[in-house]
Design an enzyme around this catalytic site. Structure first.
Site, PDB file in Angstrom:
ATOM      1  N   ASP A  10      17.029  -1.263  47.190  1.00 25.54           N
ATOM      2  CA  ASP A  10      18.325  -1.585  46.314  1.00 25.54           C
ATOM      3  C   ASP A  10      18.748  -2.788  45.965  1.00 25.54           C
ATOM      4  O   ASP A  10      18.764  -3.399  47.087  1.00 25.54           O
ATOM      5  CB  ASP A  10      18.984  -0.193  46.522  1.00 25.54           C
ATOM      6  CG  ASP A  10      20.273  -0.311  45.826  1.00 25.54           C
ATOM      7  OD1 ASP A  10      20.327  -0.237  44.558  1.00 25.54           O
ATOM      8  OD2 ASP A  10      21.624  -0.503  46.196  1.00 25.54           O
ATOM      9  N   ASP A  12      22.520  -3.589  44.460  1.00 25.21           N
ATOM     10  CA  ASP A  12      23.970  -4.023  44.718  1.00 25.21           C
ATOM     11  C   ASP A  12      24.299  -3.356  46.077  1.00 25.21           C
ATOM     12  O   ASP A  12      24.144  -1.842  46.102  1.00 25.21           O
ATOM     13  CB  ASP A  12      24.628  -3.444  43.605  1.00 25.21           C
ATOM     14  CG  ASP A  12      24.032  -4.296  42.192  1.00 25.21           C
ATOM     15  OD1 ASP A  12      24.460  -5.396  42.296  1.00 25.21           O
ATOM     16  OD2 ASP A  12      23.579  -3.676  41.286  1.00 25.21           O
ATOM     17  N   THR A  51      16.210  -0.867  41.116  1.00 26.53           N
ATOM     18  CA  THR A  51      17.704  -0.622  40.955  1.00 26.53           C
ATOM     19  C   THR A  51      18.148  -0.111  39.658  1.00 26.53           C
ATOM     20  O   THR A  51      17.450  -0.353  38.655  1.00 26.53           O
ATOM     21  CB  THR A  51      18.326  -2.081  40.905  1.00 26.53           C
ATOM     22  OG1 THR A  51      19.839  -2.216  40.769  1.00 26.53           O
ATOM     23  CG2 THR A  51      17.669  -3.046  40.121  1.00 26.53           C
ATOM     24  N   CYS A  81      16.154   0.105  35.951  1.00 27.09           N
ATOM     25  CA  CYS A  81      16.261   1.335  34.898  1.00 27.09           C
ATOM     26  C   CYS A  81      17.495   0.773  34.181  1.00 27.09           C
ATOM     27  O   CYS A  81      18.661   0.350  35.044  1.00 27.09           O
ATOM     28  CB  CYS A  81      16.806   2.510  35.724  1.00 27.09           C
ATOM     29  SG  CYS A  81      17.537   3.666  34.612  1.00 27.09           S
ATOM     30  N   HIS A  83      19.135   2.438  31.954  1.00 26.96           N
ATOM     31  CA  HIS A  83      19.805   3.360  31.210  1.00 26.96           C
ATOM     32  C   HIS A  83      21.376   3.658  31.757  1.00 26.96           C
ATOM     33  O   HIS A  83      21.264   3.623  32.966  1.00 26.96           O
ATOM     34  CB  HIS A  83      18.957   4.528  31.118  1.00 26.96           C
ATOM     35  CG  HIS A  83      17.598   4.191  30.477  1.00 26.96           C
ATOM     36  ND1 HIS A  83      16.396   4.098  31.071  1.00 26.96           N
ATOM     37  CD2 HIS A  83      17.170   3.846  29.214  1.00 26.96           C
ATOM     38  CE1 HIS A  83      15.378   3.983  30.434  1.00 26.96           C
ATOM     39  NE2 HIS A  83      15.899   3.624  29.343  1.00 26.96           N
ATOM     40  N   CYS A  89      16.884   9.706  31.154  1.00 25.36           N
ATOM     41  CA  CYS A  89      15.663   9.226  31.543  1.00 25.36           C
ATOM     42  C   CYS A  89      14.902   9.718  32.805  1.00 25.36           C
ATOM     43  O   CYS A  89      15.798  10.192  33.621  1.00 25.36           O
ATOM     44  CB  CYS A  89      15.643   7.505  31.696  1.00 25.36           C
ATOM     45  SG  CYS A  89      16.796   7.044  32.838  1.00 25.36           S
ATOM     46  N   CYS A  91      13.579   7.408  34.950  1.00 26.45           N
ATOM     47  CA  CYS A  91      13.589   6.106  35.807  1.00 26.45           C
ATOM     48  C   CYS A  91      15.051   6.046  36.500  1.00 26.45           C
ATOM     49  O   CYS A  91      14.903   5.185  37.676  1.00 26.45           O
ATOM     50  CB  CYS A  91      13.394   4.838  35.150  1.00 26.45           C
ATOM     51  SG  CYS A  91      14.247   4.453  33.599  1.00 26.45           S
ATOM     52  N   ASP A 118      21.941   1.653  49.855  1.00 26.25           N
ATOM     53  CA  ASP A 118      23.379   1.871  50.522  1.00 26.25           C
ATOM     54  C   ASP A 118      23.958   3.233  49.860  1.00 26.25           C
ATOM     55  O   ASP A 118      25.142   3.455  50.358  1.00 26.25           O
ATOM     56  CB  ASP A 118      24.104   0.855  50.108  1.00 26.25           C
ATOM     57  CG  ASP A 118      24.548   0.588  48.724  1.00 26.25           C
ATOM     58  OD1 ASP A 118      23.455   0.645  48.054  1.00 26.25           O
ATOM     59  OD2 ASP A 118      25.617   0.133  48.483  1.00 26.25           O
TER      60      ASP A 118
END
Length: 180
Positions: A10, A12, A51, A81, A83, A89, A91, A118
């Protein structure tokens, strides 16, 4: 588990940042993130960024901005992704669409992958959906994922709770060297 083929990571709160959106031009990885990626590269284990970035759908950044950032960091590929949470979606994590896309594109067996993130309610649920090893990092939202937001993913247990991305990668590599 047989040989680990890939690690999904991931952005962030895991690679760097605060857990909140930071535009790629302003994003700084944690000091140990590059070392963690290098350890995977040395073992020929693919590193895929994975992410949710709904700000793309709002026009605040472009998919290419994120993709270029991940390539500059040394990832093998990035799955993003764009969206919002209401767009339905397949994803957007916790749905496993990005992981399945990566598996198809790179010929990866998802049962031989790990996901480091996280957020329990997105990263750990996506990993669980495909049978990947689940590693929750305490950076970013990690602490609150284990405490005040634990109810949002309470039927899932992480395989390991890591201090940070480097700790997560070191634990994975240790599992590779000394399987049960």
């Amino acid at each position: 588990m047989d040989t680990l083929q890939a690690v999904f990571i991931d952005r962030d709160g895991t690679i760097g940042g605060t857990g909140h959106f930071i535009h790629p031009k302003d994003f700084t990885p944690y000091p140990f993130s590059k070392e963690a990626l290098n350890l995977l590269k040395e073992r020929n284990i693919k590193a895929f960024a994975c992410t949710n970035q709904h700000r793309i759908s709002k026009g605040e950044a472009r998919t290419e901005d994120f993709y270029d950032e991940f390539m500059a960091f040394g990832f093998d590929d990035a799955f993003i992704c764009p969206h919002g949470s209401t767009e339905g979606c397949n994803c957007r994590k916790p749905r496993p669409g990005l992981l399945r896309e990566a598996a198809k594109k790179h010929g990866v067996d998802l049962s031989k992958t790990a996901f480091v993130g996280d957020v329990g309610s997105t990263d750990m649920l996506a990993a669980h959906a495909v049978g990947a090893i689940k590693i929750l990092c305490l950076t970013g939202w990690g602490e609150s994922s284990l405490t005040q937001y634990r109810h949002t993913w309470d039927n899932i247990t992480p395989d390991y709770v890591a201090d940070n991305l480097l700790d997560a990668v070191n634990w994975l590599l240790q599992q590779e060297e000394h399987p049960n």
